[in-house]
Motif scaffolding. Sequence first.
Motif, PDB file in Angstrom:
ATOM      1  N   MET A   1     -22.750  43.955  60.937  1.00 46.02           N
ATOM      2  CA  MET A   1     -21.705  42.974  60.656  1.00 46.02           C
ATOM      3  C   MET A   1     -21.132  43.250  59.265  1.00 46.02           C
ATOM      4  SD  MET A   1     -23.651  39.571  62.084  1.00 46.02           S
ATOM      5  CE  MET A   1     -22.224  38.535  61.799  1.00 46.02           C
ATOM      6  N   VAL A   2     -19.812  43.136  59.128  1.00 43.81           N
ATOM      7  CA  VAL A   2     -19.124  43.480  57.889  1.00 43.81           C
ATOM      8  C   VAL A   2     -18.233  42.317  57.473  1.00 43.81           C
ATOM      9  CG1 VAL A   2     -17.498  45.066  56.783  1.00 43.81           C
ATOM     10  CG2 VAL A   2     -19.168  45.939  58.445  1.00 43.81           C
TER      11      VAL A   2
ATOM     12  N   ILE B   1     -33.864  52.250  64.280  1.00 38.16           N
ATOM     13  CA  ILE B   1     -33.188  51.572  63.181  1.00 38.16           C
ATOM     14  C   ILE B   1     -32.592  50.261  63.666  1.00 38.16           C
ATOM     15  CG2 ILE B   1     -31.227  51.730  61.595  1.00 38.16           C
ATOM     16  CD1 ILE B   1     -31.705  54.693  61.457  1.00 38.16           C
ATOM     17  N   GLU B   2     -32.812  49.217  62.913  1.00 33.43           N
ATOM     18  CA  GLU B   2     -32.333  47.895  63.288  1.00 33.43           C
ATOM     19  C   GLU B   2     -30.822  47.795  63.106  1.00 33.43           C
ATOM     20  OE1 GLU B   2     -33.198  43.192  62.249  1.00 33.43           O
ATOM     21  OE2 GLU B   2     -33.934  44.791  60.950  1.00 33.43           O
ATOM     22  N   GLU B   3     -30.188  47.146  64.055  1.00 31.59           N
ATOM     23  CA  GLU B   3     -28.766  46.866  63.955  1.00 31.59           C
ATOM     24  C   GLU B   3     -28.567  45.393  63.590  1.00 31.59           C
ATOM     25  OE1 GLU B   3     -27.047  48.056  67.623  1.00 31.59           O
ATOM     26  OE2 GLU B   3     -27.379  50.201  67.289  1.00 31.59           O
ATOM     27  N   ASN B   4     -27.320  44.961  63.589  1.00 36.25           N
ATOM     28  CA  ASN B   4     -26.974  43.577  63.288  1.00 36.25           C
ATOM     29  C   ASN B   4     -27.296  43.211  61.839  1.00 36.25           C
ATOM     30  OD1 ASN B   4     -25.849  41.109  64.033  1.00 36.25           O
ATOM     31  ND2 ASN B   4     -27.844  40.227  64.498  1.00 36.25           N
TER      32      ASN B   4
ATOM     33  N   ALA C   1     -16.842  50.414  56.138  1.00 37.82           N
ATOM     34  CA  ALA C   1     -16.718  49.377  57.160  1.00 37.82           C
ATOM     35  C   ALA C   1     -16.603  49.995  58.550  1.00 37.82           C
ATOM     36  CB  ALA C   1     -15.501  48.507  56.864  1.00 37.82           C
ATOM     37  N   PHE C   2     -15.848  51.079  58.657  1.00 36.07           N
ATOM     38  CA  PHE C   2     -15.700  51.757  59.948  1.00 36.07           C
ATOM     39  C   PHE C   2     -17.053  52.259  60.444  1.00 36.07           C
ATOM     40  CE2 PHE C   2     -14.686  55.385  62.650  1.00 36.07           C
ATOM     41  CZ  PHE C   2     -13.694  54.866  63.472  1.00 36.07           C
TER      42      PHE C   2
ATOM     43  N   ALA D   1     -17.733  37.338  58.515  1.00 36.68           N
ATOM     44  CA  ALA D   1     -18.422  38.525  59.022  1.00 36.68           C
ATOM     45  C   ALA D   1     -17.962  38.811  60.448  1.00 36.68           C
ATOM     46  CB  ALA D   1     -19.930  38.316  58.976  1.00 36.68           C
ATOM     47  N   VAL D   2     -17.646  40.080  60.710  1.00 41.55           N
ATOM     48  CA  VAL D   2     -17.194  40.499  62.033  1.00 41.55           C
ATOM     49  C   VAL D   2     -18.078  41.646  62.515  1.00 41.55           C
ATOM     50  CG1 VAL D   2     -14.811  39.768  61.673  1.00 41.55           C
ATOM     51  CG2 VAL D   2     -15.500  42.079  61.017  1.00 41.55           C
ATOM     52  N   ARG D   3     -18.020  41.883  63.804  1.00 37.61           N
ATOM     53  CA  ARG D   3     -18.861  42.918  64.421  1.00 37.61           C
ATOM     54  C   ARG D   3     -18.047  43.653  65.471  1.00 37.61           C
ATOM     55  NH1 ARG D   3     -23.470  40.258  67.436  1.00 37.61           N
ATOM     56  NH2 ARG D   3     -24.083  39.672  65.315  1.00 37.61           N
ATOM     57  N   GLY D   4     -18.351  44.932  65.664  1.00 39.85           N
ATOM     58  CA  GLY D   4     -17.683  45.717  66.688  1.00 39.85           C
ATOM     59  C   GLY D   4     -16.535  46.538  66.134  1.00 39.85           C
TER      60      GLY D   4
END
Length: 436
Positions: A273-274, A227-230, A264-265, A289-292
């Motif tokens: 990214m959310v 499954i693709e991330e990002n 989001a969690f 947009a943030v990540r992590g």
Amino acid sequence: MIYPSGRAVWAAAAGAVPAFLVALALPSLWYLGLLWICLLLAFLAVDTAAGRGRKSLAASLHAPPQVGVGGQFTVHVAARFSGRMPTLEARVGHDARLAPIGGTGGPLAATGDGGSLDLRFQALRRGIASFDRLWLRWRGPFGLVWNQVVLPMESKVAVLPDVRNARDQAITLLQRNALPDGHAQRRAGHGREFEALKDYQPGMGRRMIDWKRSARHGRLLAREFRIEENNNIVLAIDSGRLMCEPVDGLPKVDRAVAAALLSAFIALKGGDMVSLFSFDARPRVASGAVRGSASFAMIQKRAVEIDYSNEETNFTLALTTLAARLDRRSLVIIFTDFVDPISAELMLRTVGRLTERHLVLFMMIRDVELESLADMPPSSGEDVARAVVAGGLLRERQVVIGRLRLLGAHVIEADHHRLGPALVERYLQFKREDLL
């Protein structure tokens, strides 16, 4: 502001009664009553002049920057005079998001260089709570007058949504998609990111065969993907009039915020990214947009800024603005509500343009009240009328949902306690089916 104290009122009453009696018995001595009043006014003036003025006062109010819904916290009030410190009393002004525990004021306890007072409050509702005013008063040297000042304050407390339930639900949902050793499960054969090579098995698609490596190794090898991330996830929350109506004692917008934080969690844990977006008559909150996983705290703080509104939602302006901000294909999750096809007509036109490029998912809370009215056994003519009207509104709602699906949007209509889990399950389904 200066006004007489209780001691001055009692002194005036104690002197006025004898003076009044003397004036009745001896009218020629009326001037004695007037003399008493003049003396009292003179004492009040002296007490006022001898007291300390506003310029010698310094006061401050300190509150924690953030607290969770239902949490309790302490507000610290401090004040000091240049020179000898008189006895001070304080009271703070606050908004409806906070409730005092044990009162909003009282006398300040003496400290080394002034006085201080600690007040307890409880956060009732999500949002930016404020302490906007501070009242301080002190007596003059003779105790005849009160000196009072009102100081403007700019102390803000961010009342954060309660995410304890969201975290527990997120952990439960993540465990369903994990291996026994705790590592995230990588679903072979889905997605677009290359994972590994494995022997070709009957039933696999021919497009999965890596012909060059198969020729090199002398046997058929197939590419395995994961499954693709990002991916880009946008949480768009309608905070207009309809979304501020309560459901089971809590506004719909608060239900939407809780579900958005849960998703989001999960998304941040999964490497996506959310971003957060809210709107009513115009766009209100637009985060980047943030990540992590560490960025979840930022999303939580921006969710505090989503306020309650009594304005009608402008879908055209909001969704057009959102579409202009997106520079890549995204999953746009819209938390909203509507009444009939007429009020949703402009929304439908804008959604048609949004689905041409993005994957759009509408999240709505089931109207349990209308459903109960429509299904209620009639015992009078009024019950029949209510059931007919409620049934008509539900049919019109389904008409709008059907038109949204025809435009290519996905729609979830869930109970308020199932809104978050239903969203996460559909999000994970989108990832499994490689739709993001």
